[in-house]
Design an enzyme around this catalytic site. Structure first.
Site, PDB file in Angstrom:
ATOM      1  CG  ASN A   1     -37.789 -10.300   0.337  1.00  0.00           C
ATOM      2  OD1 ASN A   1     -38.384 -11.118  -0.369  1.00  0.00           O
ATOM      3  ND2 ASN A   1     -38.423  -9.541   1.218  1.00  0.00           N
TER       4      ASN A   1
ATOM      5  CB  CYS B   1     -34.074  -0.839  -2.810  1.00  0.00           C
ATOM      6  SG  CYS B   1     -32.651  -1.878  -2.354  1.00  0.00           S
TER       7      CYS B   1
ATOM      8  CG  ASN C   1     -31.800 -10.803  11.191  1.00  0.00           C
ATOM      9  OD1 ASN C   1     -31.933 -10.213  12.261  1.00  0.00           O
ATOM     10  ND2 ASN C   1     -31.058 -11.883  11.047  1.00  0.00           N
ATOM     11  CB  ALA C   2     -35.540  -9.649  14.570  1.00  0.00           C
TER      12      ALA C   2
ATOM     13  CD  GLU D   1     -34.217  -6.605  -6.152  1.00  0.00           C
ATOM     14  OE1 GLU D   1     -35.089  -5.797  -6.507  1.00  0.00           O
ATOM     15  OE2 GLU D   1     -34.104  -6.999  -4.967  1.00  0.00           O
TER      16      GLU D   1
END
Length: 160
Positions: free
Chosen positions: A62, A112, A65-66, A75
């Site tokens: 993964n 997810c 990012n902010a 995935e």
């Protein structure tokens, strides 16, 4: 009115060592990828490893990012790279491992919803099931013989 019952059958291994050797090796690749995750915000690292029909192994982690929606799950990182580099190769197996820098994850953590949809697209595209194994950082490992078990009533191109 008619009632419809949907059931899913999964296999649960008590430990990674109880899985077939090929799965152990693939999960070790996922664990290694997990350690390369960029997750400074959630502190939740995920790694994925794919076994392709040509025996290539593709990994992903993964990348956050902010601006949260701009990140990408492990995935999808792996599956999109496989699709870009080996567009004609079938994905045979996927291994996923997740851990937290806040607490120990011993419960198997499945993909997810967004990742399930992306995996479903590739499973439908290749017209062949993708065997999926998932776990936390340790403990039990869950096996699904197809993404369709994890996403019944999936959305696909037939609806467009």
């Amino acid at each position: 009115m008619k009632e419809v019952k949907i059931e899913t059958t999964l296999q649960v291994y008590d430990h990674l060592n109880d899985t077939p050797k090929e799965v152990q090796d693939l999960m070790e690749q996922a664990i290694s990828a997990r350690e390369k995750a960029y997750a400074p915000y959630s502190k939740f690292n995920v790694g994925a490893a794919l076994l392709l029909e040509n025996k290539e192994i593709i990994t992903g982690s993964n990348q956050e990012n902010a601006s949260y929606p701009s990140g990408l799950c492990a995935e999808r990182t792996a599956i999109y790279f496989a699709g870009a580099k080996y567009p004609e190769e079938k994905i045979i197996k996927m291994a996923i491992s997740a851990s937290s820098k806040i607490h120990t994850t011993i419960t198997p953590i499945p993909p997810c919803g967004a990742c399930r949809q992306a995996i479903s697209e590739y499973e439908n595209k290749q017209n062949h099931p993708i065997e999926i194994y998932f776990m936390g950082e340790s403990g039990k490992v869950v096996r699904s013989n197809s993404l369709a078990n994890l996403l019944p009533l999936g959305f696909d191109k037939s609806y467009l």
